[in-house]
Motif scaffolding. Structure first.
Motif, PDB file in Angstrom:
ATOM      1  N   MET A  63       0.860  -1.184   0.000  1.00 37.60           N
ATOM      2  CA  MET A  63       0.000   0.000   0.000  1.00 37.60           C
ATOM      3  C   MET A  63       0.896   1.235   0.000  1.00 37.60           C
ATOM      4  SD  MET A  63      -3.134  -1.263   2.485  1.00 37.60           S
ATOM      5  CE  MET A  63      -2.088  -2.047   3.720  1.00 37.60           C
ATOM      6  N   PRO A  64       0.412   2.357  -0.527  1.00 36.69           N
ATOM      7  CA  PRO A  64       1.307   3.483  -0.818  1.00 36.69           C
ATOM      8  C   PRO A  64       1.898   4.200   0.388  1.00 36.69           C
ATOM      9  CG  PRO A  64      -0.978   4.034  -1.339  1.00 36.69           C
ATOM     10  CD  PRO A  64      -0.940   2.568  -1.066  1.00 36.69           C
ATOM     11  N   ARG A  65       1.168   4.323   1.487  1.00 33.90           N
ATOM     12  CA  ARG A  65       1.687   5.104   2.612  1.00 33.90           C
ATOM     13  C   ARG A  65       2.201   4.212   3.741  1.00 33.90           C
ATOM     14  NH1 ARG A  65      -3.000   7.609   1.074  1.00 33.90           N
ATOM     15  NH2 ARG A  65      -4.169   6.830   2.864  1.00 33.90           N
ATOM     16  N   VAL A  66       1.338   3.386   4.293  1.00 36.25           N
ATOM     17  CA  VAL A  66       1.734   2.439   5.347  1.00 36.25           C
ATOM     18  C   VAL A  66       1.429   1.032   4.847  1.00 36.25           C
ATOM     19  CG1 VAL A  66       1.304   1.637   7.693  1.00 36.25           C
ATOM     20  CG2 VAL A  66       1.368   4.094   7.206  1.00 36.25           C
ATOM     21  N   ASP A  67       2.457   0.194   4.720  1.00 37.36           N
ATOM     22  CA  ASP A  67       2.254  -1.150   4.180  1.00 37.36           C
ATOM     23  C   ASP A  67       1.598  -2.070   5.207  1.00 37.36           C
ATOM     24  OD1 ASP A  67       4.367  -2.776   5.711  1.00 37.36           O
ATOM     25  OD2 ASP A  67       5.585  -1.167   4.872  1.00 37.36           O
ATOM     26  N   GLY A  68       1.181  -3.240   4.722  1.00 35.12           N
ATOM     27  CA  GLY A  68       0.456  -4.171   5.578  1.00 35.12           C
ATOM     28  C   GLY A  68       1.259  -4.734   6.728  1.00 35.12           C
ATOM     29  N   LEU A  69       2.570  -4.926   6.524  1.00 32.88           N
ATOM     30  CA  LEU A  69       3.415  -5.436   7.603  1.00 32.88           C
ATOM     31  C   LEU A  69       3.469  -4.439   8.755  1.00 32.88           C
ATOM     32  CD1 LEU A  69       6.400  -6.948   5.595  1.00 32.88           C
ATOM     33  CD2 LEU A  69       4.579  -8.196   6.777  1.00 32.88           C
ATOM     34  N   THR A  70       3.692  -3.181   8.427  1.00 34.83           N
ATOM     35  CA  THR A  70       3.748  -2.143   9.461  1.00 34.83           C
ATOM     36  C   THR A  70       2.406  -2.022  10.168  1.00 34.83           C
ATOM     37  OG1 THR A  70       5.414  -0.930   8.212  1.00 34.83           O
ATOM     38  CG2 THR A  70       4.218   0.301   9.899  1.00 34.83           C
ATOM     39  N   ALA A  71       1.330  -2.038   9.399  1.00 38.33           N
ATOM     40  CA  ALA A  71       0.001  -1.929   9.998  1.00 38.33           C
ATOM     41  C   ALA A  71      -0.288  -3.105  10.927  1.00 38.33           C
ATOM     42  CB  ALA A  71      -1.054  -1.847   8.899  1.00 38.33           C
ATOM     43  N   THR A  72       0.156  -4.300  10.530  1.00 41.13           N
ATOM     44  CA  THR A  72      -0.054  -5.490  11.369  1.00 41.13           C
ATOM     45  C   THR A  72       0.736  -5.380  12.667  1.00 41.13           C
ATOM     46  OG1 THR A  72      -0.458  -6.894   9.440  1.00 41.13           O
ATOM     47  CG2 THR A  72       0.196  -8.002  11.473  1.00 41.13           C
ATOM     48  N   ARG A  73       1.992  -4.966  12.589  1.00 40.22           N
ATOM     49  CA  ARG A  73       2.799  -4.796  13.802  1.00 40.22           C
ATOM     50  C   ARG A  73       2.149  -3.786  14.747  1.00 40.22           C
ATOM     51  NH1 ARG A  73       7.116  -4.289   9.981  1.00 40.22           N
ATOM     52  NH2 ARG A  73       8.247  -6.254   9.733  1.00 40.22           N
ATOM     53  N   ARG A  74       1.634  -2.704  14.202  1.00 39.97           N
ATOM     54  CA  ARG A  74       1.001  -1.688  15.040  1.00 39.97           C
ATOM     55  C   ARG A  74      -0.245  -2.229  15.711  1.00 39.97           C
ATOM     56  NH1 ARG A  74       1.584   3.542  10.912  1.00 39.97           N
ATOM     57  NH2 ARG A  74       3.840   3.811  11.181  1.00 39.97           N
ATOM     58  N   LEU A  75      -1.000  -3.048  14.998  1.00 40.17           N
ATOM     59  CA  LEU A  75      -2.190  -3.649  15.599  1.00 40.17           C
ATOM     60  C   LEU A  75      -1.825  -4.588  16.739  1.00 40.17           C
ATOM     61  CD1 LEU A  75      -4.598  -4.580  12.658  1.00 40.17           C
ATOM     62  CD2 LEU A  75      -4.945  -2.863  14.440  1.00 40.17           C
ATOM     63  N   ARG A  76      -0.776  -5.409  16.534  1.00 37.63           N
ATOM     64  CA  ARG A  76      -0.406  -6.365  17.569  1.00 37.63           C
ATOM     65  C   ARG A  76       0.098  -5.676  18.827  1.00 37.63           C
ATOM     66  NH1 ARG A  76      -3.312 -10.326  16.562  1.00 37.63           N
ATOM     67  NH2 ARG A  76      -2.337 -11.198  18.404  1.00 37.63           N
ATOM     68  N   GLY A  77       0.497  -4.414  18.721  1.00 37.41           N
ATOM     69  CA  GLY A  77       0.942  -3.672  19.896  1.00 37.41           C
ATOM     70  C   GLY A  77      -0.198  -3.082  20.702  1.00 37.41           C
ATOM     71  N   ARG A  78      -1.430  -3.218  20.209  1.00 39.93           N
ATOM     72  CA  ARG A  78      -2.597  -2.668  20.905  1.00 39.93           C
ATOM     73  C   ARG A  78      -3.197  -3.706  21.846  1.00 39.93           C
ATOM     74  NH1 ARG A  78      -5.405   1.422  17.429  1.00 39.93           N
ATOM     75  NH2 ARG A  78      -7.360   0.522  18.175  1.00 39.93           N
ATOM     76  N   ALA A  79      -3.987  -3.238  22.798  1.00 43.66           N
ATOM     77  CA  ALA A  79      -4.687  -4.160  23.688  1.00 43.66           C
ATOM     78  C   ALA A  79      -5.855  -4.790  22.946  1.00 43.66           C
ATOM     79  CB  ALA A  79      -5.191  -3.402  24.918  1.00 43.66           C
ATOM     80  N   GLY A  80      -5.986  -6.113  23.057  1.00 42.03           N
ATOM     81  CA  GLY A  80      -7.088  -6.826  22.430  1.00 42.03           C
ATOM     82  C   GLY A  80      -7.191  -6.614  20.936  1.00 42.03           C
ATOM     83  N   PRO A  81      -6.108  -6.824  20.193  1.00 42.16           N
ATOM     84  CA  PRO A  81      -6.145  -6.535  18.756  1.00 42.16           C
ATOM     85  C   PRO A  81      -6.984  -7.548  17.982  1.00 42.16           C
ATOM     86  CG  PRO A  81      -4.115  -7.675  19.291  1.00 42.16           C
ATOM     87  CD  PRO A  81      -4.820  -7.408  20.603  1.00 42.16           C
ATOM     88  N   PRO A  82      -7.518  -7.146  16.830  1.00 39.71           N
ATOM     89  CA  PRO A  82      -8.189  -8.126  15.971  1.00 39.71           C
ATOM     90  C   PRO A  82      -7.173  -9.072  15.354  1.00 39.71           C
ATOM     91  CG  PRO A  82      -7.965  -6.026  14.826  1.00 39.71           C
ATOM     92  CD  PRO A  82      -7.504  -5.801  16.241  1.00 39.71           C
ATOM     93  N   GLU A  83      -7.653 -10.195  14.867  1.00 38.28           N
ATOM     94  CA  GLU A  83      -6.785 -11.106  14.128  1.00 38.28           C
ATOM     95  C   GLU A  83      -6.540 -10.537  12.733  1.00 38.28           C
ATOM     96  OE1 GLU A  83      -5.477 -13.436  15.669  1.00 38.28           O
ATOM     97  OE2 GLU A  83      -6.813 -13.959  17.319  1.00 38.28           O
ATOM     98  N   VAL A  84      -5.392 -10.871  12.144  1.00 39.52           N
ATOM     99  CA  VAL A  84      -5.049 -10.375  10.813  1.00 39.52           C
ATOM    100  C   VAL A  84      -4.826 -11.541   9.867  1.00 39.52           C
ATOM    101  CG1 VAL A  84      -3.342  -9.105   9.439  1.00 39.52           C
ATOM    102  CG2 VAL A  84      -4.010  -8.254  11.710  1.00 39.52           C
ATOM    103  N   VAL A  85      -5.468 -11.474   8.712  1.00 40.96           N
ATOM    104  CA  VAL A  85      -5.193 -12.396   7.611  1.00 40.96           C
ATOM    105  C   VAL A  85      -4.618 -11.576   6.472  1.00 40.96           C
ATOM    106  CG1 VAL A  85      -6.138 -14.005   5.918  1.00 40.96           C
ATOM    107  CG2 VAL A  85      -7.033 -13.991   8.257  1.00 40.96           C
ATOM    108  N   VAL A  86      -3.386 -11.861   6.084  1.00 46.24           N
ATOM    109  CA  VAL A  86      -2.771 -11.180   4.947  1.00 46.24           C
ATOM    110  C   VAL A  86      -3.302 -11.813   3.670  1.00 46.24           C
ATOM    111  CG1 VAL A  86      -0.611 -10.796   3.701  1.00 46.24           C
ATOM    112  CG2 VAL A  86      -0.710 -10.465   6.180  1.00 46.24           C
TER     113      VAL A  86
END
Length: 220
Positions: A63-86
């Motif tokens: 993706m042009p600004r924030v890629d999926g890997l970065t977005a996934t890492r940021r989600l996993r750092g949150r409390a109670g994150p959703p599951e991610v399917v790439v």
């Protein structure tokens, strides 16, 4: 993440509006799934998660600004994150490993049959990882050759009890909770408790990372 009751809420993240529309049409018509939001870039994910509380995020990689890997890492750092399917067109070994180590619970290609995508969403919402068979085979070959991974993985697993190691091995073989319970002669609730304790002991985010560690250690 707590296991889902009721419809599985899905957030679709992809910079191609046609892909988003196709996935939304497919998934929103599936039994047990509700598409609650779409996002066009990884930088839109935190706000979409806050606003719509999805259980599962279908995440593109490029993706042009924030890629999926970065977005996934940021989600996993949150409390109670959703599951991610790439869900991506790029299936290089490096992308698979990076996505799973970032905390994704599944990795599928965009040419995966629709029913398999639906099944993947439902499986990860139930706490079970989902990888396409071809990706699984290549992943196992790759992790076995990573320098230093064997020693680190063996050291990490050394603190588990024998029963916990049995559960780790079953997870690495792709067994469901019900299959593990039948194989190890325990209740499904006990299996879930073991997995929770294993994740805590190993400081891991999900079952997929348990499987990766087991394969790194040469247990499966």
């Amino acid at each position: 993440m707590a296991r889902v009751s009721g419809a599985v809420r899905v957030l679709i993240v992809d910079d191609d509006p046609l892909v988003r529309a196709g996935l939304s049409l497919m998934l929103d018509g599936a039994n047990g799934i509700a598409v609650v939001a779409e996002a066009a870039d990884g930088d839109e994910v935190p706000a979409a998660v806050d606003a719509h509380a999805p259980h599962v995020v279908l995440m593109d990689l490029r993706m042009p600004r924030v890629d999926g890997l970065t977005a996934t890492r940021r989600l996993r750092g949150r409390a109670g994150p959703p599951e991610v399917v790439v869900l991506t067109t790029f299936d290089t070994d490096e992308n698979v490993l990076l996505a799973l180590r970032a905390g994704a619970s599944g990795f599928l290609l965009k040419d995966t049959p629709p029913q398999q995508i639906v099944d993947a969403v439902l499986r990860v919402a139930a706490g079970e990882p989902m990888l396409s068979p071809t990706i699984t085979r290549r992943l196992m070959e790759r992790v076995a050759t990573e320098a230093g991974s064997y020693e680190r993985a063996r050291a990490a697993l050394s603190g588990l009890s024998p029963r916990e190691r049995d559960v780790v091995l079953a997870v690495a073989r792709g067994r469901t909770n019900a299959e593990i319970a039948a194989e190890l002669l325990m209740s499904v609730g006990t299996v879930k408790a073991h997995i929770t304790h294993i994740l805590t002991k190993l400081n891991l985010g999900n079952r997929t990372q348990i499987a990766l560690l087991a394969h790194d250690a040469g247990l499966a």
